[in-house]
Write a protein that holds these residues in place. Structure first.
Motif, short mmCIF file in Angstrom:
data_model
loop_
_atom_site.label_atom_id
_atom_site.label_comp_id
_atom_site.label_asym_id
_atom_site.label_seq_id
_atom_site.Cartn_x
_atom_site.Cartn_y
_atom_site.Cartn_z
N LEU A 40 -0.99 -7.21 2.47
CA LEU A 40 -0.24 -6.01 1.68
C LEU A 40 -0.80 -5.76 0.34
N HIS A 41 -1.29 -6.42 -0.47
CA HIS A 41 -1.97 -6.48 -1.73
C HIS A 41 -3.39 -5.43 -1.42
N ALA A 42 -3.94 -5.83 -0.42
CA ALA A 42 -5.44 -5.41 -0.23
C ALA A 42 -5.13 -3.96 0.41
N VAL A 43 -4.27 -3.56 1.14
CA VAL A 43 -4.14 -2.20 1.78
C VAL A 43 -3.48 -1.38 0.57
N SER A 44 -2.43 -1.82 -0.28
CA SER A 44 -2.01 -0.77 -1.01
C SER A 44 -2.65 -0.61 -2.38
N LEU A 45 -3.73 -1.44 -2.63
CA LEU A 45 -4.61 -1.42 -3.83
C LEU A 45 -5.29 -0.09 -4.22
N HIS A 46 -5.93 0.50 -2.93
CA HIS A 46 -6.89 1.45 -3.21
C HIS A 46 -6.19 2.95 -2.81
N ALA A 47 -5.14 3.10 -2.68
CA ALA A 47 -4.31 4.33 -2.43
C ALA A 47 -4.65 5.30 -3.38
N VAL A 48 -4.67 4.88 -4.76
CA VAL A 48 -5.01 5.81 -5.81
C VAL A 48 -6.23 6.40 -5.70
N LEU A 49 -7.18 5.70 -5.07
CA LEU A 49 -8.42 6.31 -4.80
C LEU A 49 -8.39 7.38 -3.49
N VAL A 50 -8.06 6.72 -2.38
CA VAL A 50 -8.10 7.67 -1.26
C VAL A 50 -7.33 8.81 -0.96
N LEU A 87 -0.03 1.91 -5.61
CA LEU A 87 -0.68 0.92 -6.24
C LEU A 87 0.44 0.04 -7.04
N LEU A 88 1.49 0.43 -7.49
CA LEU A 88 2.53 -0.42 -7.81
C LEU A 88 2.96 -1.63 -7.02
N VAL A 89 2.89 -1.09 -5.77
CA VAL A 89 3.49 -2.06 -4.56
C VAL A 89 2.18 -3.24 -4.48
N ALA A 90 0.98 -2.99 -4.86
CA ALA A 90 -0.16 -3.68 -5.03
C ALA A 90 0.02 -4.69 -6.13
N ALA A 145 1.82 5.20 3.76
CA ALA A 145 3.16 4.58 3.41
C ALA A 145 3.40 3.39 4.70
N ALA A 146 3.32 4.10 6.08
CA ALA A 146 3.36 3.29 7.25
C ALA A 146 2.45 1.97 7.16
N ALA A 147 1.63 2.39 6.66
CA ALA A 147 0.42 1.02 6.69
C ALA A 147 1.00 0.06 5.73
N VAL A 148 1.34 0.49 4.57
CA VAL A 148 2.02 -0.51 3.70
C VAL A 148 3.04 -1.25 4.17
N ALA A 149 4.05 -0.28 4.82
CA ALA A 149 5.43 -0.92 5.28
C ALA A 149 5.15 -1.99 6.33
N ALA A 150 3.95 -1.77 7.15
CA ALA A 150 3.55 -2.76 8.28
C ALA A 150 3.05 -4.09 7.60
N ALA A 151 2.33 -3.73 6.45
CA ALA A 151 1.76 -5.03 5.94
C ALA A 151 2.83 -5.74 5.40
N GLY A 152 3.84 -4.91 4.93
CA GLY A 152 4.90 -5.94 4.17
C GLY A 152 5.85 -6.45 5.17
N VAL A 153 6.11 -5.68 6.38
CA VAL A 153 6.77 -6.45 7.37
C VAL A 153 5.91 -7.75 7.77
N TRP A 154 4.89 -7.80 7.99
CA TRP A 154 4.02 -8.98 8.59
C TRP A 154 4.06 -9.81 7.21
N ALA A 155 4.15 -9.47 6.24
CA ALA A 155 4.13 -10.54 5.01
C ALA A 155 5.66 -11.30 5.05
N ALA A 156 6.62 -10.52 5.41
CA ALA A 156 7.99 -11.15 5.36
C ALA A 156 8.36 -12.01 6.68
N LEU A 157 7.48 -11.54 7.69
CA LEU A 157 7.49 -12.30 8.92
C LEU A 157 6.65 -13.75 8.96
N THR A 158 5.76 -13.83 8.28
CA THR A 158 4.80 -14.89 8.13
C THR A 158 4.83 -15.72 6.85
N ARG A 159 5.97 -15.75 6.31
CA ARG A 159 6.28 -16.26 4.75
C ARG A 159 6.58 -17.88 5.37
#
Length: 247
Positions: A193-203, A157-160, A233-247
């Motif tokens: 990245l924001h969307a993927v990491s937002l709901h880990a605190v529930l899931v 959630l802190l990542v979100a 964690a892998a899903a969050v990392a993948a979203a983070g990599v995608w964000a970095a590559l599409t900036r």
């Protein structure tokens, strides 16, 4: 099971109200139409209503496993619930006015709404960081796997929160330098990245709770929770990599 405390009932009621608001605006979109994406669309009151409602309910439940005094927890949850209402209310108001809710400095009123939402976001960061810090300072309670699930949920959630803060900060800088369209576009790479990491605190805690209802061994439940944390964690990392590559 303990009976819900007054602050928990209040937070559950507000969370349900926000979810209903999101669903109601989905019906409005179905009738009124218009673009789904973009700074001015019915998507925002839909997604924010649902996300804030679910997150409020989830945080209210998950914090019951934290080793924190009842009065501090009640105070933090009350502020969190009020902030959720302000955020969704401001976004919904601007959707009905057919203007952007974030990064809109066109008029004094729009500026006031945008800055209120930005300050509200800062309050969210502080409140949820406090809960996350408590979860790591004192081992959470609960069934097998729950302590790890709660800690991982708050960590993700802190990542979100960080990605959301980065979107707002970048957008405000671009807006204040006269690049309004660039400000709206600048948020796109971080949204997954924001969307993927937002709901880990529930899931993750929900998975630990469901496993506690089975007859499986403690070892098996711990392994399943650990695997789920790894996958998230892998899903969050993948979203983070995608964000970095599409900036």
């Amino acid at each position: 099971m303990d009976h819900p405390r007054p602050v928990e009932r209040l937070c559950h009621a507000i969370g349900l109200l926000l979810v209903v608001s999101g669903l109601a605006h989905l019906a409005v979109f179905a009738v009124d139409g218009g673009p789904w994406y973009g700074p001015v669309s019915w998507r925002k009151p839909v997604t924010f209503g649902l996300s804030f409602g679910v997150t409020l309910i989830a945080v209210t439940w998950v914090t019951s496993y934290l080793r924190i005094g009842e009065r501090p927890r009640a105070a933090l949850l009350a502020v969190f619930a009020a902030d959720c209402m302000v955020e969704v209310g401001g976004i919904t108001l601007q959707a009905w006015r057919r203007v952007p809710s974030h990064l809109d400095m066109e008029t004094p009123f729009d500026t006031a709404v945008s800055m209120t939402l930005a300050v509200g976001g800062g309050v969210l960061v502080v409140l949820l960081t406090v809960f996350a810090a408590v979860s790591f300072r004192y081992r959470p309670t609960g069934p097998v796997g729950m302590p790890a699930a709660v800690r991982a949920g708050f960590a993700v959630l802190l990542v979100a929160l960080a990605s959301g803060a980065a979107m707002i900060a970048r957008g405000v800088v671009l807006t204040r330098t006269g690049r309004q369209e660039a400000a709206y576009r600048s948020t796109a790479p971080l949204k997954p990245l924001h969307a993927v990491s937002l709901h880990a605190v529930l899931v993750l805690p929900a998975l630990a709770w469901l496993l506690s209802r089975t007859s499986w061994s403690d070892r098996a439940r711990r392994r399943i929770v650990a695997a789920a944390i790894g996958c998230y964690a892998a899903a969050v990392a993948a979203a983070g990599v995608w964000a970095a590559l599409t900036r």
